[in-house]
Design a protein around this motif. Sequence first.
Motif, PDB file in Angstrom:
ATOM      1  N   GLY A 131      36.180 -11.999  92.514  1.00  0.00           N
ATOM      2  CA  GLY A 131      35.202 -12.886  91.911  1.00  0.00           C
ATOM      3  C   GLY A 131      34.968 -12.622  90.438  1.00  0.00           C
ATOM      4  O   GLY A 131      34.484 -13.505  89.712  1.00  0.00           O
ATOM      5  N   PHE A 132      35.320 -11.425  89.967  1.00  0.00           N
ATOM      6  CA  PHE A 132      35.111 -11.123  88.545  1.00  0.00           C
ATOM      7  C   PHE A 132      35.956 -12.021  87.649  1.00  0.00           C
ATOM      8  O   PHE A 132      35.633 -12.217  86.470  1.00  0.00           O
ATOM      9  N   VAL A 134      44.729 -20.635  94.298  1.00  0.00           N
ATOM     10  CA  VAL A 134      44.938 -19.427  95.118  1.00  0.00           C
ATOM     11  C   VAL A 134      43.861 -19.324  96.195  1.00  0.00           C
ATOM     12  O   VAL A 134      44.135 -18.919  97.336  1.00  0.00           O
ATOM     13  N   THR A 135      42.637 -19.714  95.858  1.00  0.00           N
ATOM     14  CA  THR A 135      41.542 -19.667  96.829  1.00  0.00           C
ATOM     15  C   THR A 135      41.801 -20.606  97.999  1.00  0.00           C
ATOM     16  O   THR A 135      41.536 -20.266  99.163  1.00  0.00           O
ATOM     17  N   ILE A 136      42.336 -21.786  97.726  1.00  0.00           N
ATOM     18  CA  ILE A 136      42.651 -22.748  98.790  1.00  0.00           C
ATOM     19  C   ILE A 136      43.664 -22.154  99.772  1.00  0.00           C
ATOM     20  O   ILE A 136      43.581 -22.364 100.986  1.00  0.00           O
ATOM     21  N   HIS A 137      44.610 -21.380  99.241  1.00  0.00           N
ATOM     22  CA  HIS A 137      45.662 -20.815 100.082  1.00  0.00           C
ATOM     23  C   HIS A 137      45.222 -19.553 100.830  1.00  0.00           C
ATOM     24  O   HIS A 137      45.759 -19.248 101.894  1.00  0.00           O
ATOM     25  N   HIS A 138      44.269 -18.815 100.284  1.00  0.00           N
ATOM     26  CA  HIS A 138      43.888 -17.531 100.888  1.00  0.00           C
ATOM     27  C   HIS A 138      42.459 -17.510 101.419  1.00  0.00           C
ATOM     28  O   HIS A 138      42.104 -16.576 102.138  1.00  0.00           O
ATOM     29  N   GLY A 139      41.649 -18.480 101.075  1.00  0.00           N
ATOM     30  CA  GLY A 139      40.298 -18.558 101.593  1.00  0.00           C
ATOM     31  C   GLY A 139      39.260 -17.991 100.637  1.00  0.00           C
ATOM     32  O   GLY A 139      39.531 -17.047  99.888  1.00  0.00           O
ATOM     33  N   ILE A 140      38.068 -18.573 100.674  1.00  0.00           N
ATOM     34  CA  ILE A 140      36.984 -18.140  99.789  1.00  0.00           C
ATOM     35  C   ILE A 140      36.593 -16.698 100.066  1.00  0.00           C
ATOM     36  O   ILE A 140      36.387 -15.899  99.147  1.00  0.00           O
ATOM     37  N   PHE A 141      36.497 -16.347 101.356  1.00  0.00           N
ATOM     38  CA  PHE A 141      36.062 -15.003 101.709  1.00  0.00           C
ATOM     39  C   PHE A 141      37.014 -13.958 101.136  1.00  0.00           C
ATOM     40  O   PHE A 141      36.588 -12.954 100.568  1.00  0.00           O
ATOM     41  N   TYR A 142      38.312 -14.199 101.248  1.00  0.00           N
ATOM     42  CA  TYR A 142      39.306 -13.256 100.748  1.00  0.00           C
ATOM     43  C   TYR A 142      39.210 -13.117  99.230  1.00  0.00           C
ATOM     44  O   TYR A 142      39.345 -12.018  98.682  1.00  0.00           O
ATOM     45  N   MET A 143      38.949 -14.221  98.555  1.00  0.00           N
ATOM     46  CA  MET A 143      38.945 -14.211  97.096  1.00  0.00           C
ATOM     47  C   MET A 143      37.663 -13.651  96.507  1.00  0.00           C
ATOM     48  O   MET A 143      37.573 -13.471  95.288  1.00  0.00           O
ATOM     49  N   ILE A 177      34.965 -13.869  84.183  1.00  0.00           N
ATOM     50  CA  ILE A 177      35.786 -13.834  82.965  1.00  0.00           C
ATOM     51  C   ILE A 177      36.019 -15.240  82.441  1.00  0.00           C
ATOM     52  O   ILE A 177      35.874 -15.515  81.236  1.00  0.00           O
ATOM     53  N   ILE A 178      36.380 -16.143  83.347  1.00  0.00           N
ATOM     54  CA  ILE A 178      36.593 -17.538  82.956  1.00  0.00           C
ATOM     55  C   ILE A 178      35.314 -18.126  82.353  1.00  0.00           C
ATOM     56  O   ILE A 178      35.356 -18.848  81.351  1.00  0.00           O
ATOM     57  N   GLY A 179      34.175 -17.781  82.951  1.00  0.00           N
ATOM     58  CA  GLY A 179      32.896 -18.269  82.441  1.00  0.00           C
ATOM     59  C   GLY A 179      32.634 -17.812  81.019  1.00  0.00           C
ATOM     60  O   GLY A 179      32.186 -18.599  80.172  1.00  0.00           O
ATOM     61  N   LEU A 206      27.373  -9.279  86.055  1.00  0.00           N
ATOM     62  CA  LEU A 206      26.998  -9.664  87.412  1.00  0.00           C
ATOM     63  C   LEU A 206      28.226  -9.862  88.293  1.00  0.00           C
ATOM     64  O   LEU A 206      28.296  -9.329  89.405  1.00  0.00           O
ATOM     65  N   GLY A 207      29.204 -10.616  87.793  1.00  0.00           N
ATOM     66  CA  GLY A 207      30.402 -10.890  88.583  1.00  0.00           C
ATOM     67  C   GLY A 207      31.200  -9.645  88.903  1.00  0.00           C
ATOM     68  O   GLY A 207      31.668  -9.461  90.032  1.00  0.00           O
ATOM     69  N   THR A 208      31.358  -8.765  87.920  1.00  0.00           N
ATOM     70  CA  THR A 208      32.120  -7.536  88.140  1.00  0.00           C
ATOM     71  C   THR A 208      31.394  -6.603  89.095  1.00  0.00           C
ATOM     72  O   THR A 208      32.005  -6.013  89.996  1.00  0.00           O
ATOM     73  N   GLY A 209      30.086  -6.450  88.906  1.00  0.00           N
ATOM     74  CA  GLY A 209      29.309  -5.588  89.790  1.00  0.00           C
ATOM     75  C   GLY A 209      29.340  -6.051  91.226  1.00  0.00           C
ATOM     76  O   GLY A 209      29.537  -5.256  92.156  1.00  0.00           O
TER      77      GLY A 209
END
Length: 331
Positions: free
Chosen positions: A165-166, A152-161, A170-172, A191-194
């Motif tokens: 980031g949380f 999904v990141t490849i299709h929408h871009g890192i900035f958008y995603m 979660i995956i971690g 950290l990720g959620t905040g």
Amino acid sequence: MKKIFQILLMLGLIMTPFFAEAHVKWFTNISPHKDSIEHILSPIFIFFALLAAIVLASLTLILPKMAEWGPMKRWEDRFSSLRKYSRYILKYGTAVALMIQMANGTLFAPEFHMHNTVAVVLTWITIGFLLIPHHISTKIGAVILLGLFIYVTIHHGIFYMLDYGFYVAIIGVLLVGNTKFEKAGFPFLYLGTGLSLSWVAVEKWVYPDMALDIVAHHHVPTFGFAPDLFVVMAAFIEFVVGYLLVVGILNRVLGFVVTCIFISTTMLFGMTEVIGHFMIHIVLLIFIIEGVSFYNPPIKMHKTKLDQFIFVFLNFIFVLATFLLIYYRFA
């Protein structure tokens, strides 16, 4: 002191804007128009930035007193007994969240519609692995979910995603379960959620027209404030919530308050809100249960109350400026 705290908490609940945690892009179709940096950094913005920094820094003086209250200690003991269920809540809650998204034909967020059959099949396979009560299957599901997030990141871009980031956090947590890195999982989730909540808040400052359109068309109550002022205040509330989660302050209270906000926004925005924020509900439930028992927050680096006050004040201003400038540069 107890009555004062109860009054302040109730005022916070009443005054918290109902759409403070909403992803603006979900509920408006108008084209985003970036506001000028001069208009964003208005006297009102600077006033609320300094006010928020002072209030946050003051919490370092208030919280130790709160921790000594009998009701707070009983609350701590009651929720501490539920910590053994936290990882199961996250594991199965993620599976349910993915089911809800798949039923709507989306993944991760309401705007990410899934048209790729392989991606849809892999998502259902992920759900299946997460539902199996074994840590190996959990890790396999997490790896596939990470692959889907990258897709999904490849299709929408890192900035958008970065708004979502949380999910990486979660995956971690799912990946490090039953390993020597297990204790690092939940701090990473905090950290990720905040950071995600704080990042999303900046959108309301940089693209205020989108937020104002939501206020107008969804009849969002502004509690007597002018809509443009209300939007600035709502963004600050969301940014402060994210910042508090990162620095490790008031996590249980925040989890409860933000959960109440999400429930209220569901009544305002409907099914889209459920699809987009169900996973956040699961994360907040974990925060309510866990508190900060496993987390050594950055504020603990400083021993004296004065040092902690200065650290939180200056750090908040620095983080706010950094988020705003980076978002504005790449938005």
